[in-house]
Design a protein around this motif. Structure first.
Motif, mmCIF file in Angstrom:
data_model
loop_
_atom_site.group_PDB
_atom_site.id
_atom_site.type_symbol
_atom_site.label_atom_id
_atom_site.label_comp_id
_atom_site.label_asym_id
_atom_site.label_seq_id
_atom_site.Cartn_x
_atom_site.Cartn_y
_atom_site.Cartn_z
ATOM 1 N N ASP A 94 25.050 29.384 83.388
ATOM 2 C CA ASP A 94 24.618 27.985 83.351
ATOM 3 C C ASP A 94 24.563 27.453 81.927
ATOM 4 O OD1 ASP A 94 24.376 27.785 86.076
ATOM 5 O OD2 ASP A 94 22.201 28.085 86.120
ATOM 6 N N HIS A 95 24.415 28.345 80.945
ATOM 7 C CA HIS A 95 24.270 27.916 79.553
ATOM 8 C C HIS A 95 25.506 28.221 78.717
ATOM 9 C CE1 HIS A 95 20.149 26.997 80.483
ATOM 10 N NE2 HIS A 95 20.028 28.206 81.014
ATOM 11 N N GLY A 135 25.274 30.643 73.280
ATOM 12 C CA GLY A 135 25.100 29.262 73.691
ATOM 13 C C GLY A 135 24.382 28.426 72.641
ATOM 14 N N GLU A 181 27.329 24.696 80.017
ATOM 15 C CA GLU A 181 27.213 23.751 78.898
ATOM 16 C C GLU A 181 28.452 22.869 78.829
ATOM 17 O OE1 GLU A 181 25.545 21.814 75.630
ATOM 18 O OE2 GLU A 181 24.594 23.309 76.928
ATOM 19 N N GLN A 183 31.224 29.189 86.560
ATOM 20 C CA GLN A 183 29.766 29.079 86.612
ATOM 21 C C GLN A 183 29.254 29.386 88.014
ATOM 22 O OE1 GLN A 183 28.368 25.109 85.926
ATOM 23 N NE2 GLN A 183 26.202 25.666 85.877
ATOM 24 N N LEU A 197 30.564 29.580 71.475
ATOM 25 C CA LEU A 197 30.476 29.158 72.865
ATOM 26 C C LEU A 197 31.851 29.167 73.529
ATOM 27 C CD1 LEU A 197 28.953 27.883 75.304
ATOM 28 C CD2 LEU A 197 29.402 25.655 74.252
ATOM 29 N N GLU A 229 21.696 26.073 73.814
ATOM 30 C CA GLU A 229 20.550 25.430 74.446
ATOM 31 C C GLU A 229 19.212 25.938 73.934
ATOM 32 O OE1 GLU A 229 18.456 22.863 77.047
ATOM 33 O OE2 GLU A 229 20.494 22.866 76.263
ATOM 34 N N THR A 272 19.373 33.061 77.605
ATOM 35 C CA THR A 272 18.902 31.672 77.568
ATOM 36 C C THR A 272 18.091 31.315 78.799
ATOM 37 O OG1 THR A 272 20.819 31.060 76.232
ATOM 38 C CG2 THR A 272 19.632 29.276 77.292
ATOM 39 N N TYR A 283 28.991 26.523 68.390
ATOM 40 C CA TYR A 283 29.905 25.928 69.368
ATOM 41 C C TYR A 283 31.238 26.676 69.397
ATOM 42 C CZ TYR A 283 27.026 21.977 70.798
ATOM 43 O OH TYR A 283 26.034 21.195 71.349
#
Length: 340
Positions: free
Chosen positions: A281-282, A113, A286, A305, A196, A115, A80, A193
């Motif tokens: 970060d993603h 993810g 998230e 993270q 995720l 994003e 991502t 999700y």
């Protein structure tokens, strides 16, 4: 349809190789050492049914292809953090008959993810999301291992943000001829999700190794529970763990492959290759973002993270933080958060 696989690493290489084996036209897009290896020696795909080398056309950008074809499908499989650069490169590419790729061609986001599809929809008219369940490994240039059998993976597919169409069904049919199960669903984000939540353990695995001991499993359960609280507060639906188990059943069994080291998922592989970046970060990020938007504390995901980014930036070895130390830091992060 011709498939342009943008990001021929673990996921892209496995999908591209399997599509090629089923007789579909595939172009691999890569950069750096991976581009050189694929261009010069082909894609070596290692699976339970044997090793094959596929001498596929490999390019480092759209200029090498000239104008794209109207029947091209862009399959985006970069991490991502590399999505924006890929979209900026491929979106303006001209298509035979007029218009650009962003205007005319389908873009399929086969990534972890949530994003990337949002970013893509800013530029591309036709964006498709994929929930990627595909155990695969890329740590050596030119070589991708996919240990699943009898199916190589499961790829829930649908329009982003919701819905289905004929193109989704055509892509799914090609994937299902290529050792994948590819359910076309109108609510692909619900599956993404759910994935995720599973991927919140990627950073833990990258930092401290496989999540298979009592301490590591207990920490992952805490991290996931934090993520579930955030999604619930945000009103975001996600497929349950039981629903995912029912969908997968015994369709994908992992088989150890000779010469393939026991490793980990995508984040572990990024550290192992020393790329200098990681997708935390993603993934964990998230959850942190949604937690801040909806007033839910996320100290554990913030910690993972931050540490994952530090490991990537400093090129520290994957799995080099003892899990006991990571648990200690997690406990401290929760105590600090409780005092604030």
């Amino acid at each position: 349809m011709r498939y342009l696989v943008i990001g021929a690493g673990a996921v892209g290489g496995a999908i591209g190789g399997r599509l090629a084996e089923a007789g579909h036209e595939v172009v691999l897009v890569a950069r750096g050492a991976q581009y050189t290896a694929l261009r010069d020696h082909g894609l070596r795909l290692r699976t339970p049914d044997g090793d094959r080398t596929h001498p596929l056309l490999t390019v480092d950008g759209p200029a090498a292809l000239g104008a794209l074809r109207p029947d091209d499908v862009l399959l985006l499989a970069v991490k991502t953090q590399d999505t924006e650069a890929a979209l900026a490169t491929w979106g303006p590419a001209p298509v035979i008959g007029g218009g650009t790729a962003a205007e005319r061609l389908p873009l399929v986001c086969a990534q972890n993810g949530v994003e990337s599809a949002r970013l893509a929809l800013r530029r591309f008219r036709r964006v498709y999301g994929v929930c990627v369940w595909l155990p695969s490994t890329f740590v050596e240039p030119g070589v991708v291992s996919a240990a699943g059998t009898p199916l190589t993976g499961m790829l829930h597919l649908g329009r982003h943000p919701h819905g289905t169409d004929e193109t989704a069904h055509r892509i799914a049919a090609d994937l299902e001829k290529s050792r994948f199960e590819a359910p076309v669903v109108p609510d692909v984000q619900r599956w993404q999700y759910a994935k995720l939540l599973g991927n919140l353990g990627n950073a833990l695995e990258a930092l401290s190794g496989p999540v298979d001991g009592e301490e590591a499993e207990a920490l992952y359960a805490r991290v996931r529970a934090e993520g579930e609280r955030v999604l619930d507060a945000a009103g975001i639906a996600y497929a349950s763990a039981e629903e995912q188990r029912r969908a997968r059943g015994d369709k994908i069994t992992l088989v150890p492959l000779d010469g393939v080291p026991r490793g980990g998922g995508s984040s572990w592989q990024s550290l192992t290759r020393g790329t200098g970046t990681i997708e935390a970060d993603h993934l964990n990020g998230e959850i942190v973002l949604l937690g801040r938007l909806h007033g839910v504390p996320t100290p554990l995901n913030e910690l993972l993270q931050r540490l994952a980014n530090s490991f990537a930036r400093e090129r520290r070895p994957a799995g080099s933080m003892p899990v006991a130390e990571l648990v200690r830091r997690a406990d401290e992060a929760e105590r600090v958060d409780a005092r604030e």
